[in-house]
Design a protein around this motif. Structure first.
Motif, PDB file in Angstrom:
ATOM      1  N   ASN A  32       0.833  -1.192   0.000  1.00  0.00           N
ATOM      2  CA  ASN A  32       0.000   0.000   0.000  1.00  0.00           C
ATOM      3  C   ASN A  32       0.877   1.256   0.000  1.00  0.00           C
ATOM      4  OD1 ASN A  32      -1.386   2.239   1.685  1.00  0.00           O
ATOM      5  ND2 ASN A  32      -3.064   0.990   0.897  1.00  0.00           N
ATOM      6  N   THR A  33       0.694   2.070  -1.008  1.00  0.00           N
ATOM      7  CA  THR A  33       1.517   3.273  -1.163  1.00  0.00           C
ATOM      8  C   THR A  33       1.381   4.197   0.037  1.00  0.00           C
ATOM      9  OG1 THR A  33       1.310   3.110  -3.562  1.00  0.00           O
ATOM     10  CG2 THR A  33       1.988   5.228  -2.681  1.00  0.00           C
ATOM     11  N   THR A  34       0.169   4.382   0.520  1.00  0.00           N
ATOM     12  CA  THR A  34      -0.042   5.277   1.659  1.00  0.00           C
ATOM     13  C   THR A  34       0.676   4.741   2.897  1.00  0.00           C
ATOM     14  OG1 THR A  34      -2.176   5.899   0.727  1.00  0.00           O
ATOM     15  CG2 THR A  34      -1.796   6.466   3.030  1.00  0.00           C
ATOM     16  N   LEU A  35       0.657   3.434   3.083  1.00  0.00           N
ATOM     17  CA  LEU A  35       1.374   2.817   4.193  1.00  0.00           C
ATOM     18  C   LEU A  35       2.859   3.145   4.117  1.00  0.00           C
ATOM     19  CD1 LEU A  35       1.709   0.716   6.554  1.00  0.00           C
ATOM     20  CD2 LEU A  35       1.999  -0.988   4.761  1.00  0.00           C
ATOM     21  N   TRP A  36       3.450   2.918   2.960  1.00  0.00           N
ATOM     22  CA  TRP A  36       4.893   3.124   2.818  1.00  0.00           C
ATOM     23  C   TRP A  36       5.281   4.594   2.891  1.00  0.00           C
ATOM     24  CZ3 TRP A  36       8.795  -0.027   3.441  1.00  0.00           C
ATOM     25  CH2 TRP A  36       8.501  -1.393   3.505  1.00  0.00           C
ATOM     26  N   VAL A  37       4.504   5.457   2.268  1.00  0.00           N
ATOM     27  CA  VAL A  37       4.799   6.892   2.360  1.00  0.00           C
ATOM     28  C   VAL A  37       4.644   7.338   3.815  1.00  0.00           C
ATOM     29  CG1 VAL A  37       3.994   9.192   1.684  1.00  0.00           C
ATOM     30  CG2 VAL A  37       4.264   7.404  -0.048  1.00  0.00           C
ATOM     31  N   GLY A  38       3.573   6.877   4.471  1.00  0.00           N
ATOM     32  CA  GLY A  38       3.355   7.223   5.866  1.00  0.00           C
ATOM     33  C   GLY A  38       4.430   6.709   6.798  1.00  0.00           C
ATOM     34  N   ALA A  39       5.043   5.593   6.443  1.00  0.00           N
ATOM     35  CA  ALA A  39       6.118   5.032   7.271  1.00  0.00           C
ATOM     36  C   ALA A  39       7.443   5.752   7.062  1.00  0.00           C
ATOM     37  CB  ALA A  39       6.291   3.547   6.963  1.00  0.00           C
ATOM     38  N   MET A  40       7.672   6.262   5.871  1.00  0.00           N
ATOM     39  CA  MET A  40       8.960   6.884   5.567  1.00  0.00           C
ATOM     40  C   MET A  40       9.022   8.364   5.953  1.00  0.00           C
ATOM     41  SD  MET A  40      10.603   4.331   4.568  1.00  0.00           S
ATOM     42  CE  MET A  40      11.985   4.499   3.488  1.00  0.00           C
ATOM     43  N   ILE A  41       7.883   9.011   6.038  1.00  0.00           N
ATOM     44  CA  ILE A  41       7.889  10.448   6.328  1.00  0.00           C
ATOM     45  C   ILE A  41       8.308  10.778   7.770  1.00  0.00           C
ATOM     46  CG2 ILE A  41       6.383  12.471   6.564  1.00  0.00           C
ATOM     47  CD1 ILE A  41       5.087  11.711   3.946  1.00  0.00           C
TER      48      ILE A  41
END
Length: 182
Positions: free
Chosen positions: A127-136
């Motif tokens: 899930n893109t939102t998961l990964w973006v949310g984890a990296m930010i």
């Protein structure tokens, strides 16, 4: 030795603890990303579930030790302090609003199965939102640290945090789209 130096040490200790926990979280997420079987992914998600609830505690420790430093030697109106508080709130909010529901959905989808990951499970783990949310969040923390060292104006403090967030978002997009190993 002064109370300021003790507070500064405790503040650094909170930063190190938070980054250590973040390293464990990201290591588990990368294991989840590489998992081929439900049991492997479930184990990685379980690690995240054990560590993630502690992140608000680290945030509170950072805020309290930062408040101690502010009261002793700075002012609450210092723009880089205000930007740091905003960044800290955003990090905690991302964890609760973005990451938690997606990881819970993945955990539920993984169920008790032992076999290969299904298409749905793979989609949830990518899930893109998961990964973006984890990296930010770790990048926000890096931006805040830069602000704490350079002590810029509010506008520049927010620009540095925004640049860090953009770098985190690009990293998250990259990991979400990275193919599984053969």
């Amino acid at each position: 030795m002064t109370t300021y130096t003790i507070a500064l040490f405790l503040h650094f200790l909170a930063v190190v603890a938070a980054f250590g926990a973040t390293s464990v979280l990201h290591s588990a997420l990368f294991r989840m990303h590489k998992a081929r079987r439900a049991a492997e992914a479930r184990d990685a998600v379980a690690t995240v579930a054990r560590v993630a609830p502690r992140m608000p505690i680290f945030a509170l420790a950072l805020f309290l030790t930062g408040a101690w430093l502010t009261i002793q030697s700075w002012q609450w109106s210092a723009p880089w302090i205000d930007a740091g508080i905003v960044g800290l709130v955003v990090m905690v909010a991302l964890g609760g609003v973005i990451l938690r529901p997606r990881l819970m959905a993945l955990r539920q989808a993984l169920g008790e199965g032992e076999g290969p990951l299904t298409a749905e499970q793979i989609a949830l783990s990518r899930n893109t939102t998961l990964w973006v949310g984890a990296m930010i969040p770790p990048m926000i923390a890096t931006g805040i640290m830069f602000d704490m060292v350079t002590k810029p104006s509010m506008g520049m403090s927010l620009v540095f945090i925004a640049i860090a967030m953009a770098i985190g978002a690009v990293g998250g997009l990259r990991f979400a789209r990275m193919p599984k190993p053969a």
